[in-house]
Design a protein around this motif. Structure first.
Motif, PDB file in Angstrom:
ATOM      1  N   VAL A 291      32.057  -0.271 -30.330  1.00 22.79           N
ATOM      2  CA  VAL A 291      31.005   0.736 -30.156  1.00 22.79           C
ATOM      3  C   VAL A 291      30.381   1.104 -31.494  1.00 22.79           C
ATOM      4  N   THR A 292      31.211   1.390 -32.507  1.00 25.51           N
ATOM      5  CA  THR A 292      30.651   1.767 -33.806  1.00 25.51           C
ATOM      6  C   THR A 292      29.894   0.599 -34.433  1.00 25.51           C
ATOM      7  N   GLU A 293      30.412  -0.596 -34.273  1.00 24.64           N
ATOM      8  CA  GLU A 293      29.727  -1.779 -34.795  1.00 24.64           C
ATOM      9  C   GLU A 293      28.372  -1.958 -34.109  1.00 24.64           C
ATOM     10  N   HIS A 294      28.327  -1.735 -32.802  1.00 26.54           N
ATOM     11  CA  HIS A 294      27.093  -1.852 -32.032  1.00 26.54           C
ATOM     12  C   HIS A 294      26.046  -0.856 -32.558  1.00 26.54           C
ATOM     13  N   LEU A 295      26.463   0.385 -32.753  1.00 23.57           N
ATOM     14  CA  LEU A 295      25.533   1.411 -33.233  1.00 23.57           C
ATOM     15  C   LEU A 295      25.074   1.125 -34.662  1.00 23.57           C
ATOM     16  N   GLU A 296      26.002   0.730 -35.523  1.00 32.07           N
ATOM     17  CA  GLU A 296      25.647   0.427 -36.917  1.00 32.07           C
ATOM     18  C   GLU A 296      24.672  -0.742 -37.003  1.00 32.07           C
ATOM     19  N   THR A 297      24.934  -1.788 -36.232  1.00 33.85           N
ATOM     20  CA  THR A 297      24.071  -2.972 -36.238  1.00 33.85           C
ATOM     21  C   THR A 297      22.633  -2.613 -35.863  1.00 33.85           C
ATOM     22  N   ARG A 298      22.486  -1.630 -34.981  1.00 39.65           N
ATOM     23  CA  ARG A 298      21.160  -1.217 -34.521  1.00 39.65           C
ATOM     24  C   ARG A 298      20.572  -0.066 -35.328  1.00 39.65           C
ATOM     25  N   GLY A 299      21.281   0.348 -36.368  1.00 37.75           N
ATOM     26  CA  GLY A 299      20.767   1.400 -37.242  1.00 37.75           C
ATOM     27  C   GLY A 299      20.714   2.780 -36.617  1.00 37.75           C
ATOM     28  N   VAL A 300      21.578   3.026 -35.643  1.00 37.47           N
ATOM     29  CA  VAL A 300      21.607   4.326 -34.975  1.00 37.47           C
ATOM     30  C   VAL A 300      22.553   5.250 -35.752  1.00 37.47           C
ATOM     31  N   PRO A 301      22.061   6.405 -36.234  1.00 39.37           N
ATOM     32  CA  PRO A 301      22.948   7.315 -36.950  1.00 39.37           C
ATOM     33  C   PRO A 301      23.943   7.987 -36.001  1.00 39.37           C
ATOM     34  N   PHE A 302      25.209   8.043 -36.416  1.00 42.01           N
ATOM     35  CA  PHE A 302      26.257   8.644 -35.591  1.00 42.01           C
ATOM     36  C   PHE A 302      27.401   9.066 -36.495  1.00 42.01           C
ATOM     37  N   GLU A 303      28.301   9.861 -35.941  1.00 41.78           N
ATOM     38  CA  GLU A 303      29.501  10.266 -36.658  1.00 41.78           C
ATOM     39  C   GLU A 303      30.714   9.897 -35.811  1.00 41.78           C
ATOM     40  N   PRO A 304      31.589   9.005 -36.310  1.00 43.75           N
ATOM     41  CA  PRO A 304      32.812   8.695 -35.561  1.00 43.75           C
ATOM     42  C   PRO A 304      33.813   9.844 -35.704  1.00 43.75           C
ATOM     43  N   ILE A 305      34.555  10.106 -34.643  1.00 37.81           N
ATOM     44  CA  ILE A 305      35.553  11.171 -34.658  1.00 37.81           C
ATOM     45  C   ILE A 305      36.858  10.619 -34.087  1.00 37.81           C
ATOM     46  N   ALA A 306      37.881  10.560 -34.924  1.00 37.06           N
ATOM     47  CA  ALA A 306      39.216  10.159 -34.453  1.00 37.06           C
ATOM     48  C   ALA A 306      39.927  11.414 -33.956  1.00 37.06           C
ATOM     49  N   HIS A 307      40.705  11.285 -32.872  1.00 32.97           N
ATOM     50  CA  HIS A 307      41.382  12.445 -32.292  1.00 32.97           C
ATOM     51  C   HIS A 307      42.618  12.009 -31.513  1.00 32.97           C
ATOM     52  N   GLN A 308      43.374  13.005 -31.057  1.00 31.36           N
ATOM     53  CA  GLN A 308      44.534  12.718 -30.216  1.00 31.36           C
ATOM     54  C   GLN A 308      44.070  12.078 -28.917  1.00 31.36           C
ATOM     55  N   GLN A 309      44.960  11.321 -28.306  1.00 30.17           N
ATOM     56  CA  GLN A 309      44.625  10.628 -27.065  1.00 30.17           C
ATOM     57  C   GLN A 309      44.195  11.623 -25.989  1.00 30.17           C
ATOM     58  N   SER A 310      43.083  11.311 -25.344  1.00 29.96           N
ATOM     59  CA  SER A 310      42.613  12.132 -24.221  1.00 29.96           C
ATOM     60  C   SER A 310      42.123  11.191 -23.130  1.00 29.96           C
ATOM     61  N   TYR A 311      42.502  11.505 -21.902  1.00 29.11           N
ATOM     62  CA  TYR A 311      42.218  10.620 -20.777  1.00 29.11           C
ATOM     63  C   TYR A 311      40.950  10.992 -20.021  1.00 29.11           C
ATOM     64  N   THR A 312      40.437  12.214 -20.245  1.00 32.41           N
ATOM     65  CA  THR A 312      39.235  12.656 -19.539  1.00 32.41           C
ATOM     66  C   THR A 312      38.265  13.293 -20.529  1.00 32.41           C
ATOM     67  N   SER A 313      37.044  13.459 -20.115  1.00 30.61           N
ATOM     68  CA  SER A 313      36.028  14.077 -20.963  1.00 30.61           C
ATOM     69  C   SER A 313      36.355  15.536 -21.251  1.00 30.61           C
ATOM     70  N   ILE A 314      36.917  16.230 -20.265  1.00 30.68           N
ATOM     71  CA  ILE A 314      37.302  17.631 -20.455  1.00 30.68           C
ATOM     72  C   ILE A 314      38.421  17.712 -21.503  1.00 30.68           C
ATOM     73  N   ALA A 315      39.403  16.826 -21.389  1.00 30.52           N
ATOM     74  CA  ALA A 315      40.493  16.799 -22.374  1.00 30.52           C
ATOM     75  C   ALA A 315      39.959  16.445 -23.756  1.00 30.52           C
ATOM     76  N   GLU A 316      38.985  15.560 -23.814  1.00 24.34           N
ATOM     77  CA  GLU A 316      38.364  15.178 -25.078  1.00 24.34           C
ATOM     78  C   GLU A 316      37.729  16.411 -25.733  1.00 24.34           C
ATOM     79  N   ALA A 317      37.021  17.207 -24.940  1.00 27.64           N
ATOM     80  CA  ALA A 317      36.390  18.421 -25.464  1.00 27.64           C
ATOM     81  C   ALA A 317      37.446  19.389 -26.004  1.00 27.64           C
ATOM     82  N   ARG A 318      38.523  19.584 -25.248  1.00 27.73           N
ATOM     83  CA  ARG A 318      39.603  20.473 -25.697  1.00 27.73           C
ATOM     84  C   ARG A 318      40.206  19.970 -27.010  1.00 27.73           C
TER      85      ARG A 318
END
Length: 162
Positions: free
Chosen positions: A4-31
């Protein structure tokens, strides 16, 4: 570097990668990230004639399949199964589908409420990595179609957030 990050970088899309604890759902990701769940973009794959379409909605919301049918123009649309996702997107962990149709070979549809946020966060194909991106950059890069996709609260049914 992830696919995913390689795809965005190759296309020149600005983004910020965020490493975090394992989360299985979007709600858990937000928490895990300590942000409002409405800022996390949940990506749901649906099967349409000829393949897939990706639906991007705030993590706090649920898809309305009638609206999805109207958006994709296919009344036989259905949610993709876990088996299909594992088979067709082997580099993406379950629950971590990114809203990148240009990477996954599927059109992206975003609910209008996503546009209320200047930035959104989404899973980067892994349950331990997310991407923060300007919403405008995502919409432009993905040529996303913005349409109503979510169920709204009904006075009699308060279970729509579950």
């Amino acid at each position: 570097m992830s696919q995913v990050t390689e795809h965005l970088e190759t296309r020149g899309v600005p983004f910020e990668p965020i490493a975090h604890q394992q989360s299985y759902t979007s709600i858990a990701e937000a928490r895990t990230l300590g942000i409002d769940a409405s800022e996390v973009l949940k990506t749901v794959a649906v099967r349409v004639a000829g393949g897939y379409a990706l639906m991007g909605v705030p993590a706090t919301c649920r898809l309305d399949m009638h609206l999805v049918q109207a958006a994709v123009g296919d009344r036989h649309v259905r949610l993709a199964t876990e088996e299909e996702l594992l088979r067709d997107f082997p580099d993406v962990e379950l629950g971590a589908l990114p809203p990148l149709g240009s990477l996954l070979g599927a059109p992206l549809y975003l609910d209008q409420e996503v546009l209320q946020h200047e930035r959104v966060v989404f899973a980067a194909g892994s349950q331990t990595q997310s991407i923060q991106i300007r919403t405008a950059d995502l919409v432009q890069h993905e040529q996303a179609t913005t349409v109503p996709l979510i169920k709204h609260a009904d006075e009699n049914h308060k279970d729509w957030l579950r």
